[in-house]
Design an enzyme around this catalytic site. Structure first.
Site, PDB file in Angstrom:
ATOM      1  CG  ASP A 200      -1.719   1.234   1.407  1.00 11.41           C
ATOM      2  OD1 ASP A 200      -1.498   2.192   0.648  1.00 11.41           O
ATOM      3  OD2 ASP A 200      -2.581   1.271   2.307  1.00 11.41           O
ATOM      4  CB  CYS A 364      -8.780   5.236   8.199  1.00  8.26           C
ATOM      5  SG  CYS A 364     -10.056   6.354   7.674  1.00  8.26           S
TER       6      CYS A 364
END
Ligand code: PMP
Length: 406
Positions: A200, A364
């Site tokens: 990511d 998050c």
């Protein structure tokens, strides 16, 4: 080469405004970066000059638009040093890229009892898609822990990889702590057991060099909006050998070869994964962002950003009652902190009144917050248009805020 920050700031029109009567200091770059005029103009020019649906047209505008869109694919491939442009899939962003991968890779290769390894510092968008697979296909998510300093334990990773492991998905740089993870070692170790690795790169693509060929990662995902490009566009890079094998994500126009009720066949790469009309204006805007980054010397950008980060860290250490969340040896661009016993939200709100844009909350990354035993942090995140003067002003403001909140 030294960067001319004043000149660079002039390229970003949003930065010259005042907020609550104070000059804006934008330190929320990990959430999204601001856009240079060239990106804004490139996207507007699509609508002004050659807006037309791509790929299907025989007419002039469609050809111009298609060419501009496909040129960006090549640009992205070169930017991350991919083998070919067929390995670049355009998506809505990192989140969609991970969902595409988990769904398509999962649907093609994963069965009950198989394991996917994530880390405790992942963003929700690299957790929940895999959890959906747990529910749907009975796979198991295994989690590599994070140390109190905010680092991954490579030795522990070795113990976690087994014959059941079918995928490793790990963030390159933590969006909360700025930790730069040892992804090269992780990829090498996973490959020893023939396990593919997805990185990511949402927080890394614009802050550190990314060379997918040299990293030898199987997949690398990122968002346009975090690298000075538009929102609603991102990338899934995948090695051709995987992309060829895994099933499509969504069905629709453009991703097909031939549709018949007796059976449909799919288009070649990369179109197999790009169903429907894509966000071509956004993609073309992202191409302008890459051009913009390349007009500045990238090495200078990286070292300037890192020096600014280190400067901020040193200065912020002097603030009474400050506590940093994440103190990895190898980190950059993001500083998370708490101020005494003050709630992050209160700190953020007072900073806003003084013209500062910082993010507060769990970012998050709730599992990481749980691990650290905190509800959230205040986060300052930097870009190359930020300056030392802005950092000095933040430190001054934090001293004030700290005194106010006691
Ligand atoms: N991963 C990381 C590490 C992120 O920082 C973010 C954005 N905060 C994402 C994934 C999700 O990116 P997007 O919202 O652009 O899909």
């Amino acid at each position: 080469m030294t960067l001319d920050i004043r000149k660079i700031r002039n390229d970003f029109p949003i930065l010259s405004q005042t907020v609550h009567g104070k000059p804006l200091v934008y330190f929320d770059n990990a959430a999204t970066t601001q856009k240079p005029t060239s990106v804004i103009e490139a996207e507007a020019d699509v609508y002004r000059k050659f807006n037309s649906n791509i790929h299907r047209g025989v007419h002039h505008l469609s050809n111009v638009c298609t060419e501009a869109y496909e040129e960006v694919r090549k640009k992205v491939a070169d930017f991350i040093n991919a083998e070919s442009k067929e390995e670049i899939i355009f998506t809505k962003g990192t989140t969609e890229s991970v969902n595409l991968l988990s769904s398509s890779f999962g649907g093609s290769f994963l069965k009950e009892g198989d394991e996917v390894i994530l880390t405790e510092m992942e963003h929700h968008s690299n957790i929940v898609p895999w959890q959906l697979l747990e529910k749907r296909q009975g796979i198991k998510v295994k989690v590599l822990p994070v140390s109190d300093k905010g680092e991954l334990d490579v030795e522990a990773f070795k113990g976690l990889v087994s014959f059941r492991t079918k995928m490793v998905a790990v963030t390159h740089i933590s969006n909360v702590m700025g930790t730069i993870n040892p992804i090269r070692e992780i990829i090498e170790l996973a490959h020893l057991k023939d396990v593919p690795v997805m990185i990511d790169g949402a927080q890394a693509i614009h802050h550190v060099p990314v060379d997918v060929k040299s990293l030898d990662c199987d997949f690398y995902v990122f968002s346009g909006h975090k690298m000075y490009g538009p929102t609603g566009v991102g990338v899934l890079y995948g090695k051709r050998k995987w992309l060829k094998e895994i099933q499509p994500y969504q069905g629709g126009g453009e991703m097909i070869d031939k549709v018949a009720f007796s059976g449909t066949t799919y288009n070649d790469l990369p179109y197999k994964f790009e169903a429907g009309t894509p966000n071509y204006a956004g993609v073309i805007g992202m191409g302008a962002a890459i051009d913009y980054l390349l007009t500045n010397d990238r090495e200078s950008i990286w070292s300037y950003e890192h020096e600014l980060f280190e400067y901020a860290l040193e200065k912020m250490k002097t603030i009474p009652g400050i506590r940093f969340i994440g103190e990895a040896e190898n980190r950059t661009s993001v500083i998370s902190f708490l101020l005494g016993n003050s709630h992050p939200f209160d700190v953020g709100t007072l900073l806003d009144k003084l013209g500062f844009a910082l993010r507060t909350g769990h970012h998050c990354a709730q599992p990481l917050m749980d691990k650290m035993g905190i509800p959230g942090t205040v986060r300052a995140s930097f870009a190359f248009y930020n300056s030392r003067e802005e950092v000095d002003r933040l430190v001054e403001a934090l001293n004030r805020v700290g005194a106010m909140l006691g």
